[in-house]
Design an enzyme around this catalytic site. Structure first.
Site, mmCIF file in Angstrom:
data_model
loop_
_atom_site.group_PDB
_atom_site.id
_atom_site.type_symbol
_atom_site.label_atom_id
_atom_site.label_comp_id
_atom_site.label_asym_id
_atom_site.label_seq_id
_atom_site.Cartn_x
_atom_site.Cartn_y
_atom_site.Cartn_z
ATOM 1 N N GLU A 123 36.752 69.014 15.692
ATOM 2 C CA GLU A 123 35.552 68.686 16.548
ATOM 3 C C GLU A 123 34.455 69.221 15.689
ATOM 4 O O GLU A 123 34.442 70.064 14.851
ATOM 5 C CB GLU A 123 35.651 69.318 17.763
ATOM 6 C CG GLU A 123 36.529 68.602 18.807
ATOM 7 C CD GLU A 123 36.731 69.292 20.227
ATOM 8 O OE1 GLU A 123 36.008 70.213 20.485
ATOM 9 O OE2 GLU A 123 37.435 68.512 20.996
ATOM 10 N N HIS A 240 25.439 67.982 26.063
ATOM 11 C CA HIS A 240 26.526 67.103 25.389
ATOM 12 C C HIS A 240 26.046 65.896 24.849
ATOM 13 O O HIS A 240 25.155 65.033 25.677
ATOM 14 C CB HIS A 240 27.802 66.588 26.386
ATOM 15 C CG HIS A 240 28.842 66.508 25.224
ATOM 16 N ND1 HIS A 240 29.348 65.464 24.598
ATOM 17 C CD2 HIS A 240 29.963 67.248 24.952
ATOM 18 C CE1 HIS A 240 30.258 65.306 23.996
ATOM 19 N NE2 HIS A 240 31.170 66.614 24.245
ATOM 20 N N ARG A 286 26.612 70.374 18.093
ATOM 21 C CA ARG A 286 26.207 69.663 19.111
ATOM 22 C C ARG A 286 24.602 69.654 19.461
ATOM 23 O O ARG A 286 24.304 68.496 19.863
ATOM 24 C CB ARG A 286 26.865 70.441 20.307
ATOM 25 C CG ARG A 286 27.063 69.529 21.460
ATOM 26 C CD ARG A 286 27.916 70.325 22.375
ATOM 27 N NE ARG A 286 29.395 69.922 22.316
ATOM 28 C CZ ARG A 286 30.513 70.198 22.929
ATOM 29 N NH1 ARG A 286 30.123 70.930 23.900
ATOM 30 N NH2 ARG A 286 31.789 69.762 22.654
ATOM 31 N N HIS A 347 25.461 70.053 30.074
ATOM 32 C CA HIS A 347 27.077 70.038 29.869
ATOM 33 C C HIS A 347 27.499 71.519 29.978
ATOM 34 O O HIS A 347 28.738 71.680 30.598
ATOM 35 C CB HIS A 347 27.418 69.780 28.390
ATOM 36 C CG HIS A 347 29.093 69.702 28.113
ATOM 37 N ND1 HIS A 347 29.973 68.814 29.142
ATOM 38 C CD2 HIS A 347 29.742 70.189 27.241
ATOM 39 C CE1 HIS A 347 31.143 69.055 28.571
ATOM 40 N NE2 HIS A 347 31.128 70.057 27.652
ATOM 41 N N ARG A 382 27.140 76.859 21.990
ATOM 42 C CA ARG A 382 28.588 76.906 21.962
ATOM 43 C C ARG A 382 29.236 76.171 21.139
ATOM 44 O O ARG A 382 29.103 74.941 21.074
ATOM 45 C CB ARG A 382 29.183 76.708 23.425
ATOM 46 C CG ARG A 382 30.633 77.025 23.666
ATOM 47 C CD ARG A 382 30.981 76.690 25.085
ATOM 48 N NE ARG A 382 30.518 75.526 25.457
ATOM 49 C CZ ARG A 382 31.461 74.260 25.554
ATOM 50 N NH1 ARG A 382 32.818 74.493 25.193
ATOM 51 N NH2 ARG A 382 31.213 73.343 25.896
#
Ligand code: FAD
Ligand code: SIN
Length: 555
Positions: A123, A240, A286, A347, A382
């Site tokens: 990811e 997100h 992200r 998110h 995060r």
């Protein structure tokens, strides 16, 4: 906003040594740990399976593959956190993570395998393939299934479902229990406990677009704030990049793992654009991907971009992402044949109730774990799939610390106030609660969202202050209490975002886009001025607390 009084009916309080509020991954893991030492009462609003945890798709990050080790996981986490992680907390997360996952496997968790070996996915911002998953994209569901079964087997765990925690009960500066509302009967009770563990999850519902379930209303942060605990880093809201964008659907999450498997982002004209923003392309961190999408949407005057997996083998896509495939099909999008319209959505909240690495908050007797807490593991941003791990690791640690605390106060019997003592006047019904909830969500999305400015924040804070004064009254139903909590937590987020006059990680200020301004690595902190009473009780004090990476403890 005022409407008739609601009679206050009190119920007999159940008894427990430990109170756990919330039945997601963090609360379940904590309750299992607590039951080794004493009796734990698991309190949860609504149905116990309704949590963010159960919807987690991509997986759980853990340094267990042959190509990985905890030091690399630590480096990736700290890098994503942009200088605001507390290294000590990250060390705990990545170091204890493998044991927590092995334990879960021993309890029956079935993570996907290739042959005999676990399948580790990639990811964004992970330098190794380290994401374990279950049934393709149903990781949270599998983890909750196993934890719930394990918790239900423990005789020393009692359950109180459909009970909404209204407030924490503090006597003599120590958290001694909680005031709860039976959602069915409307009865209230004060439940005493030697230690209280908050595991109430996040606050995504604060935003008009969110991947979070309807119950993510920030209750734990609001009640801890009202009780005088310190909240930290509230400005860091993670958006997100890829939630489904359709007028007829909620913003259903399209896992980052899709990009990990080769999914591409295209703007409305069909052009791939991520390389223009970051060398890692669609697998950039992200916050960068989310803002790149935002810029493309602005440049092309569109409400979404596209996520494209049509170049991947169709059978592979269906097998690898069964939930996503079937959900999109319900909205008439066959993702193996069509590009998926996506846009960013709120998110995850990196900030929360400030804790040390043992889950201890600044309020003695109150512990917190999971998304409600801010232990410093995520810093300003995060790393994907670190939060399920966080729930397991810090859920267990907070439980151990709570038992130690309970050992110190054992035998000290303190008379607790009754629900009548705690009511600051007759209970009321909020007029137009749904309208206020919706206005708040739109305000936060427009003015405290992915891109903020001083001007937008000043105006948001002014509006939120007005709303906060209007809801500073005792309400009688879950719906009204949730709206009140949302207003208070939104106010904390806006105040912290106004305080941070630089851009770092998920917090982007268009009026000060640079990171390196003096004090950029300080943590923000908001707390209520509990010395005052009534309306002013929740007046926010904004302040800076220490700098990132120093690993200070709460207090
Ligand atoms: P939750 O799981 O949200 O549980 C909170 C609990 O508290 C619930 O039981 C709720 O009912 C209860 N509660 C709340 N308020 C009250 C109250 N007032 N009284 C009583 N009970 C209350 N993270 C990853 O690491 N990997 C992923 O793949 C991933 N995918 C995600 C996908 C989606 C769609 C979402 C929304 C999140 C995802 N995340 C993922 C984030 C992760 O799922 C959450 O951060 C994590 O599960 C939070 O766990 P928790 O136990 O802290 O809270
Ligand atoms: C996802 O699957 O993209 C969500 C992962 C996460 O939020 O950690």
């Amino acid at each position: 906003m005022r409407r008739g009084a609601i009679p206050l009916r009190a119920a007999r309080a159940p008894e427990a040594e430990f109170l756990v509020i919330g039945s997601g991954v963090a609360g379940l893991r904590a309750a299992i740990e607590l039951s080794r030492y004493g009796r734990a009462l698991m309190l949860t609003k609504g149905h116990p399976l309704e949590s963010s945890s159960i919807y987690a798709q991509g997986g759980v990050a853990v340094a267990l593959s042959e190509e990985d080790d905890v030091a690399i996981h630590l480096t990736d986490t700290v890098k994503a956190g942009r200088g605001l992680c507390r290294q000590e907390a990250v060390r705990v997360l990545v170091g204890e993570g493998p044991d927590r996952i092995q334990e879960l496997i021993a309890w029956g968790a079935r993570f996907d395998k290739v042959g005999e070996k676990f399948a580790f996915a990639k990811e964004a911002a992970h330098s190794r393939s380290r994401i374990l998953r279950a049934r393709g994209d149903a990781t949270g569901n599998e983890m909750v299934r196993v934890l719930m079964a394990q918790a239900r087997r423990q005789k020393r765990i009692q359950w109180l479902e459909r009970h909404f925690t209204v407030d924490l009960v503090v006597v003599g500066g120590v958290c001694r229990g909680a005031l709860v509302l039976d959602e069915g009967t409307g009865n209230r009770a004060v439940i005493p406990a030697s230690a209280v563990l908050l595991a109430t999850g996040g606050a995504g519902q604060m935003y008009a677009r969110t991947t979070n379930p309807p119950n993510a209303t920030g209750d734990g942060m609001a009640m801890a704030f009202r009780a005088g605990a310190v909240l930290e880093d509230m400005e860091f809201v993670q958006f997100h990049p890829t939630a489904l964008y359709l007028p007829s659907s909620p913003p259903f999450l399209l896992s980052e793992a899709i990009r990990g498997e080769g999914g591409q982002l295209r703007n409305i004209k069909g052009e791939p654009f991520m390389r223009r923003y970051h060398q890692a392309g669609a697998l950039a961190p992200r916050d960068i991907v989310a803002r790149a999408i935002w810029s493309e949407m602005a440049a092309t005057r569109s409400r979404h971009v596209y996520l494209d997996v049509t170049h991947l083998d169709a059978d592979f896509v269906k097998r690898r992402f069964p939930t996503i495939y079937s959900t999109c099909l319900r909205y008439d999008i066959d993702i193996t044949e069509e590009w998926i319209p996506v846009s960013p959505s709120a998110h995850y909240l990196m900030g929360g109730v400030k804790t040390d690495t043992d889950g201890a908050t600044s309020l003695p007797g109150l512990f917190a774990a999971g998304e409600v807490a801010c232990s410093g593991v995520h810093g300003a941003n995060r790393l994907a799939s670190n939060s399920l791990l966080e729930g397991l690791v810090f859920g267990a640690r907070a439980a151990q610390a709570a038992t130690r605390f309970a050992g110190h106060v054992a035998g000290s019997v303190v008379p607790l106030p009754s629900p009548w003592d705690l009511a600051e006047g007759p209970l009321e019904a909020m007029e137009d609660a749904d309208k206020l909830r919706s206005s708040l969500r739109r305000l936060m999305w427009g003015k405290v969202g992915l891109v903020r400015t001083r001007e937008s924040l000043v105006s948001a804070v002014a509006q939120l202050s007005r709303w906060e004064r209007a809801v500073a009254r005792p309400f009688g139903t879950r719906r009204d209490l949730e709206v009140k909590n949302m207003v208070q937590v939104a106010h904390c987020i806006a105040e912290a975002a106004l305080w941070r006059e630089n851009s770092v990680g998920a917090h982007y200020r268009a009026d000060c886009p640079n990171k390196q301004r003096p004090g950029w690595n300080q943590h923000s902190r908001v707390e209520a001025d509990v010395l005052l009473s009534g309306l002013e009780r929740s007046r926010i004090r904004r302040a800076a607390a220490g700098s990132g990476g120093k690993g200070q403890s709460a207090g």
